[in-house]
Design a protein around this motif. Sequence first.
Motif, PDB file in Angstrom:
ATOM      1  N   ALA A  12       0.834  -1.203   0.000  1.00  0.00           N
ATOM      2  CA  ALA A  12       0.000   0.000   0.000  1.00  0.00           C
ATOM      3  C   ALA A  12       0.865   1.249   0.000  1.00  0.00           C
ATOM      4  O   ALA A  12       0.562   2.223  -0.676  1.00  0.00           O
ATOM      5  CB  ALA A  12      -0.931   0.000   1.204  1.00  0.00           C
ATOM      6  N   ARG A  13       1.972   1.246   0.751  1.00  0.00           N
ATOM      7  CA  ARG A  13       2.866   2.409   0.753  1.00  0.00           C
ATOM      8  C   ARG A  13       3.455   2.641  -0.621  1.00  0.00           C
ATOM      9  O   ARG A  13       3.713   3.770  -1.004  1.00  0.00           O
ATOM     10  CB  ARG A  13       3.985   2.217   1.774  1.00  0.00           C
ATOM     11  CG  ARG A  13       3.585   2.638   3.164  1.00  0.00           C
ATOM     12  CD  ARG A  13       4.795   2.723   4.040  1.00  0.00           C
ATOM     13  NE  ARG A  13       5.387   1.424   4.279  1.00  0.00           N
ATOM     14  CZ  ARG A  13       5.086   0.634   5.288  1.00  0.00           C
ATOM     15  NH1 ARG A  13       4.213   1.005   6.174  1.00  0.00           N
ATOM     16  NH2 ARG A  13       5.673  -0.529   5.424  1.00  0.00           N
ATOM     17  N   ASP A  14       3.702   1.567  -1.369  1.00  0.00           N
ATOM     18  CA  ASP A  14       4.285   1.675  -2.703  1.00  0.00           C
ATOM     19  C   ASP A  14       3.306   2.244  -3.717  1.00  0.00           C
ATOM     20  O   ASP A  14       3.701   2.547  -4.838  1.00  0.00           O
ATOM     21  CB  ASP A  14       4.781   0.314  -3.186  1.00  0.00           C
ATOM     22  CG  ASP A  14       5.977  -0.180  -2.395  1.00  0.00           C
ATOM     23  OD1 ASP A  14       6.231  -1.384  -2.435  1.00  0.00           O
ATOM     24  OD2 ASP A  14       6.651   0.648  -1.734  1.00  0.00           O
ATOM     25  N   GLU A  15       2.054   2.386  -3.364  1.00  0.00           N
ATOM     26  CA  GLU A  15       1.043   2.883  -4.291  1.00  0.00           C
ATOM     27  C   GLU A  15       1.003   4.407  -4.345  1.00  0.00           C
ATOM     28  O   GLU A  15       0.333   4.978  -5.169  1.00  0.00           O
ATOM     29  CB  GLU A  15      -0.332   2.339  -3.905  1.00  0.00           C
ATOM     30  CG  GLU A  15      -0.416   0.833  -3.973  1.00  0.00           C
ATOM     31  CD  GLU A  15      -0.090   0.274  -5.352  1.00  0.00           C
ATOM     32  OE1 GLU A  15      -0.749   0.665  -6.317  1.00  0.00           O
ATOM     33  OE2 GLU A  15       0.827  -0.551  -5.450  1.00  0.00           O
ATOM     34  N   ARG A  16       1.732   5.086  -3.442  1.00  0.00           N
ATOM     35  CA  ARG A  16       1.737   6.556  -3.395  1.00  0.00           C
ATOM     36  C   ARG A  16       3.115   7.001  -2.928  1.00  0.00           C
ATOM     37  O   ARG A  16       3.565   6.626  -1.853  1.00  0.00           O
ATOM     38  CB  ARG A  16       0.674   7.054  -2.422  1.00  0.00           C
ATOM     39  CG  ARG A  16       0.577   8.566  -2.344  1.00  0.00           C
ATOM     40  CD  ARG A  16      -0.472   8.974  -1.306  1.00  0.00           C
ATOM     41  NE  ARG A  16      -0.717  10.403  -1.307  1.00  0.00           N
ATOM     42  CZ  ARG A  16       0.055  11.301  -0.698  1.00  0.00           C
ATOM     43  NH1 ARG A  16       1.127  10.921  -0.041  1.00  0.00           N
ATOM     44  NH2 ARG A  16      -0.254  12.587  -0.749  1.00  0.00           N
ATOM     45  N   ILE A  17       3.762   7.815  -3.748  1.00  0.00           N
ATOM     46  CA  ILE A  17       5.097   8.307  -3.427  1.00  0.00           C
ATOM     47  C   ILE A  17       5.065   9.827  -3.472  1.00  0.00           C
ATOM     48  O   ILE A  17       4.551  10.417  -4.418  1.00  0.00           O
ATOM     49  CB  ILE A  17       6.147   7.769  -4.418  1.00  0.00           C
ATOM     50  CG1 ILE A  17       6.096   6.247  -4.482  1.00  0.00           C
ATOM     51  CG2 ILE A  17       7.544   8.247  -4.033  1.00  0.00           C
ATOM     52  CD1 ILE A  17       6.896   5.656  -5.619  1.00  0.00           C
ATOM     53  N   GLU A  18       5.628  10.455  -2.449  1.00  0.00           N
ATOM     54  CA  GLU A  18       5.620  11.915  -2.341  1.00  0.00           C
ATOM     55  C   GLU A  18       7.045  12.426  -2.232  1.00  0.00           C
ATOM     56  O   GLU A  18       7.889  11.810  -1.582  1.00  0.00           O
ATOM     57  CB  GLU A  18       4.826  12.320  -1.104  1.00  0.00           C
ATOM     58  CG  GLU A  18       4.692  13.805  -0.909  1.00  0.00           C
ATOM     59  CD  GLU A  18       3.778  14.160   0.237  1.00  0.00           C
ATOM     60  OE1 GLU A  18       4.114  15.106   0.978  1.00  0.00           O
ATOM     61  OE2 GLU A  18       2.721  13.503   0.393  1.00  0.00           O
ATOM     62  N   GLY A  19       7.303  13.561  -2.866  1.00  0.00           N
ATOM     63  CA  GLY A  19       8.615  14.182  -2.772  1.00  0.00           C
ATOM     64  C   GLY A  19       8.524  15.682  -2.950  1.00  0.00           C
ATOM     65  O   GLY A  19       7.634  16.186  -3.626  1.00  0.00           O
ATOM     66  N   ALA A  20       9.443  16.394  -2.298  1.00  0.00           N
ATOM     67  CA  ALA A  20       9.496  17.849  -2.408  1.00  0.00           C
ATOM     68  C   ALA A  20      10.686  18.244  -3.268  1.00  0.00           C
ATOM     69  O   ALA A  20      11.742  17.610  -3.215  1.00  0.00           O
ATOM     70  CB  ALA A  20       9.617  18.472  -1.022  1.00  0.00           C
ATOM     71  N   VAL A  21      10.509  19.283  -4.063  1.00  0.00           N
ATOM     72  CA  VAL A  21      11.550  19.722  -4.988  1.00  0.00           C
ATOM     73  C   VAL A  21      11.340  21.200  -5.305  1.00  0.00           C
ATOM     74  O   VAL A  21      10.226  21.709  -5.194  1.00  0.00           O
ATOM     75  CB  VAL A  21      11.518  18.849  -6.276  1.00  0.00           C
ATOM     76  CG1 VAL A  21      10.240  19.031  -7.040  1.00  0.00           C
ATOM     77  CG2 VAL A  21      12.713  19.085  -7.140  1.00  0.00           C
ATOM     78  N   ARG A  22      12.402  21.871  -5.692  1.00  0.00           N
ATOM     79  CA  ARG A  22      12.272  23.244  -6.195  1.00  0.00           C
ATOM     80  C   ARG A  22      12.220  23.148  -7.723  1.00  0.00           C
ATOM     81  O   ARG A  22      13.132  22.634  -8.355  1.00  0.00           O
ATOM     82  CB  ARG A  22      13.447  24.114  -5.776  1.00  0.00           C
ATOM     83  CG  ARG A  22      13.321  25.548  -6.343  1.00  0.00           C
ATOM     84  CD  ARG A  22      14.414  26.456  -5.855  1.00  0.00           C
ATOM     85  NE  ARG A  22      14.260  26.742  -4.430  1.00  0.00           N
ATOM     86  CZ  ARG A  22      13.571  27.770  -3.939  1.00  0.00           C
ATOM     87  NH1 ARG A  22      12.983  28.624  -4.753  1.00  0.00           N
ATOM     88  NH2 ARG A  22      13.473  27.961  -2.644  1.00  0.00           N
ATOM     89  N   ALA A  23      11.133  23.646  -8.296  1.00  0.00           N
ATOM     90  CA  ALA A  23      10.981  23.622  -9.752  1.00  0.00           C
ATOM     91  C   ALA A  23      12.028  24.533 -10.390  1.00  0.00           C
ATOM     92  O   ALA A  23      12.254  25.650  -9.924  1.00  0.00           O
ATOM     93  CB  ALA A  23       9.580  24.051 -10.149  1.00  0.00           C
ATOM     94  N   GLY A  24      12.648  24.032 -11.444  1.00  0.00           N
ATOM     95  CA  GLY A  24      13.651  24.811 -12.163  1.00  0.00           C
ATOM     96  C   GLY A  24      13.024  25.931 -12.972  1.00  0.00           C
ATOM     97  O   GLY A  24      11.801  26.092 -13.007  1.00  0.00           O
ATOM     98  N   PRO A  25      13.865  26.719 -13.651  1.00  0.00           N
ATOM     99  CA  PRO A  25      13.368  27.834 -14.468  1.00  0.00           C
ATOM    100  C   PRO A  25      12.305  27.355 -15.463  1.00  0.00           C
ATOM    101  O   PRO A  25      12.500  26.368 -16.161  1.00  0.00           O
ATOM    102  CB  PRO A  25      14.607  28.332 -15.197  1.00  0.00           C
ATOM    103  CG  PRO A  25      15.754  27.881 -14.351  1.00  0.00           C
ATOM    104  CD  PRO A  25      15.316  26.585 -13.721  1.00  0.00           C
ATOM    105  N   GLY A  26      11.177  28.006 -15.473  1.00  0.00           N
ATOM    106  CA  GLY A  26      10.082  27.609 -16.355  1.00  0.00           C
ATOM    107  C   GLY A  26       9.090  26.695 -15.677  1.00  0.00           C
ATOM    108  O   GLY A  26       8.028  26.411 -16.219  1.00  0.00           O
ATOM    109  N   GLY A  27       9.409  26.212 -14.475  1.00  0.00           N
ATOM    110  CA  GLY A  27       8.476  25.485 -13.635  1.00  0.00           C
ATOM    111  C   GLY A  27       7.934  24.180 -14.166  1.00  0.00           C
ATOM    112  O   GLY A  27       8.544  23.508 -14.998  1.00  0.00           O
TER     113      GLY A  27
END
Length: 98
Positions: free
Chosen positions: A5-20
Amino acid sequence: MTDDARDERIEGAVRAGPGGAMTDEVGVITGDVTVVTARRADGAAHVAVQYTGADEWYTLTGSPVPVPPGGLGALHDEVLRRVRRGGAAEVPPQPDDG
């Protein structure tokens, strides 16, 4: 919750590069974003993005896609790479199984 069940949803934070990152609902978003890649009931992968800390979620353009042979994690990693690069990043197209 099982490991599967944990493998069914993955979350991560990132800073979008130029142009987003390009979303279906509001166009390009930029800055610090959270990305979620989740397997839908039909087996396809849905990718959503939000400004980190916000309530609203947006569909990353190109979503949903078939889960690639490398699995949901491989797709999520590629999406994060693309968002970091920016340039109106979208979900990478995946070949159909058929």
